[in-house]
Scaffold this active site. Structure first.
Site, mmCIF file in Angstrom:
data_model
loop_
_atom_site.group_PDB
_atom_site.id
_atom_site.type_symbol
_atom_site.label_atom_id
_atom_site.label_comp_id
_atom_site.label_asym_id
_atom_site.label_seq_id
_atom_site.Cartn_x
_atom_site.Cartn_y
_atom_site.Cartn_z
ATOM 1 N N TYR A 369 1.138 -1.231 -0.188
ATOM 2 C CA TYR A 369 0.094 -0.045 0.021
ATOM 3 C C TYR A 369 0.804 0.993 0.007
ATOM 4 O O TYR A 369 1.395 1.540 0.866
ATOM 5 C CB TYR A 369 -0.943 0.092 1.219
ATOM 6 C CG TYR A 369 -2.084 1.010 1.376
ATOM 7 C CD1 TYR A 369 -3.198 0.759 0.589
ATOM 8 C CD2 TYR A 369 -1.858 2.210 1.779
ATOM 9 C CE1 TYR A 369 -4.296 1.478 0.756
ATOM 10 C CE2 TYR A 369 -2.696 3.453 1.756
ATOM 11 C CZ TYR A 369 -4.155 2.847 1.169
ATOM 12 O OH TYR A 369 -4.998 3.592 1.205
ATOM 13 N N TYR A 463 -10.547 -2.281 6.190
ATOM 14 C CA TYR A 463 -9.905 -0.850 6.374
ATOM 15 C C TYR A 463 -9.598 -0.417 7.728
ATOM 16 O O TYR A 463 -8.648 0.571 8.124
ATOM 17 C CB TYR A 463 -10.999 0.076 5.828
ATOM 18 C CG TYR A 463 -10.982 0.086 4.116
ATOM 19 C CD1 TYR A 463 -10.319 -0.743 3.302
ATOM 20 C CD2 TYR A 463 -11.918 1.089 3.701
ATOM 21 C CE1 TYR A 463 -10.249 -0.734 2.047
ATOM 22 C CE2 TYR A 463 -11.959 1.031 2.216
ATOM 23 C CZ TYR A 463 -11.093 0.306 1.643
ATOM 24 O OH TYR A 463 -11.415 0.264 0.129
#
Length: 466
Positions: A369, A463
């Site tokens: 990420y 998340y």
């Protein structure tokens, strides 16, 4: 009189053009008009015609520029006809333009009665004209370039509009709504002879079986193919990227720049020069003296480079100062994504998603990420803006409890992970990884497979993982 030293510099990508302007602003330097026009043109070329059209349309909405009514658009021939909502639309081949720029125009906007009569006679015989590319259409450089035309329209503001000023136009103008992509031609359903402020019919009103819809779909698919080539041209991972939209007429997303590594935000320096590395010749056999052991952690991988530690365990990989080779089993995240993935349009309204095109074994590294590393204060400011539009790409680097000075924002700068959706039952999980820095505040964010993932399955992560 002081002497100003001028060094040769290169601007290989859009982000560097913006960085160059920011740097000049800090030094209280301004671009010359010629330099500004050149960089503005480069910016338009970098974002491509579909995004460039969107940005320039914002200037039209503000009244700063207008599309002249006297452009010499000459109809070369009429190719097709369809009736939508009681109105006649014709597919037009424009003289001097390749078939890539064919467009559907309402009958009221056409003043070529002879060509209309000819087309009706041709259609009455039960024939249909084929859209065949000529040699000029197939040439690498068509007669007229869409970006050149857009740049020409910027003439009134070319000396005052900077690259940063142009890109800032991409910000949403209404809270709670994201910019909507309407295909490669900004004049969907409206005449080329009137300002772009004119209203256009929405895509949802179109019949997917109509020729009008199918033509727009062809244009969007071309734009997505161009975007796919663009992504793979920048991507440095061993595995490629495929783009697919079988659902709607959504084209390449706006306000997104693909990057391969962390990008330092304003006032942040990311260390990339480790103090020391291991002396191992075979790290897997020398785990007690390798980098993880020196940092007080466990050797994270099996010999075949799959995870052997539980979630929450810090991972320390061998770095650029280590004597082990590139095939060392303790070099995994730094080797990049090795599974081919597809960016696809989801059918249940969740926008874009990511699915794997290969089977992935449990414990395999999937993707990192990445985004812009910003301070906690800047993250708080951006967080309020993201909350206003109902989305966020902020990922706190809070591995140490109570200490979170940095955040990764993948909203504008990011890689494939930008498009991975949330799930409460994900197939990916997050690990903190350190490679060329031991700063506890700046780990890499690595996503590993939580279980076996089948080919074609969508990739998701929670998340709320920390």
């Amino acid at each position: 009189m002081g002497i100003i030293e001028i060094f040769e510099s290169r601007v290989p990508c859009l982000s560097d053009i913006l960085d160059l302007q920011r740097t000049c602003q800090k030094q209280e330097l301004k671009f010359s008009p010629d330099t500004n026009r050149y960089l503005l043109y480069l910016t338009l070329k970098k974002v491509g015609p579909f995004v460039a059209q969107k940005l320039v349309s914002k200037l039209v909405e503000k009244g700063e520029i207008k599309w002249d009514d006297d452009d010499n658009w000459e109809v070369e021939r009429i190719l097709d006809h369809v009736e939508e909502e009681g109105k006649d639309f014709y597919l037009i081949k424009w003289k001097g333009w390749s078939n890539a720029y064919n467009s559907w125009e309402p009958k009221d906007n056409l003043s070529c009665e002879d060509l209309l009569v000819e087309f009706k006679e041709f259609q009455a015989k039960g024939r249909k004209r084929r859209i065949v590319d000529s040699e000029d259409d197939l040439a690498p450089n068509p007669k007229r370039n869409r970006v050149d035309e857009i740049f020409h329209k910027l003439a009134p503001v070319r000396d005052t509009l900077s690259p940063i000023g142009l890109m800032s136009l991409s910000s949403p103008t209404k809270k709670g709504k994201r910019p909507v992509y309407r295909g490669i031609n900004g004049n969907y359903g409206e005449s080329r002879f009137i300002p772009r402020r004119a209203a256009a019919p929405g895509m949802k009103q179109l019949n997917p079986r109509s020729k009008f819809y199918k033509q727009k779909r062809i244009e969007v698919q071309r734009a997505l193919k161009d975007w796919e080539r663009h992504l793979n041209g920048i991507n440095t991972d061993p595995a490629g990227i495929v783009v697919e939209n079988l659902v709607d007429l959504e084209g390449p997303p706006e306000n997104f720049v693909y990057i391969n590594d962390y990008r330092s935000g304003e006032g942040i320096t990311i260390p990339d020069d480790p103090i020391v590395g291991c002396e191992c010749e075979d790290c897997h056999s020398s785990q007690k003296t390798c980098c993880p052991s020196q940092c007080g952690s466990m050797f994270a991988y099996y010999k075949k480079k799959r995870l052997r530690v539980m979630r929450g365990t810090p991972i320390y990989e061998c770095n650029k100062r280590c004597k082990c080779g590139s095939e060392c089993p303790n070099r995994v995240v730094q080797k990049g994504r090795k599974f081919k993935v597809c960016l696809f349009r989801t059918a249940n309204g969740r926008g874009w998603g990511v699915k794997t095109l290969q089977k992935i074994k449990e414990g395999s590294f999937v993707i990192e990420y990445v985004g812009e590393v910003i301070t906690d204060k800047e993250a708080e400011r951006r967080g309020k803006q993201y909350d206003a539009v109902g989305r966020t790409y902020l990922f706190d680097l809070d591995y140490n409890p109570g200490d979170c000075p940095f955040t990764v924002d993948a909203g504008y700068y990011g890689n494939v992970s930008h498009f991975i959706n949330h799930s409460c039952d994900p197939n990916l999980e997050v690990f903190a990884v350190w490679i060329n820095t031991l700063d506890p505040r700046l780990p890499r964010i690595a996503l590993f497979s939580k279980r076996d993932i089948e080919k074609g399955e969508e990739l998701t992560f929670d998340y709320m993982m920390t």
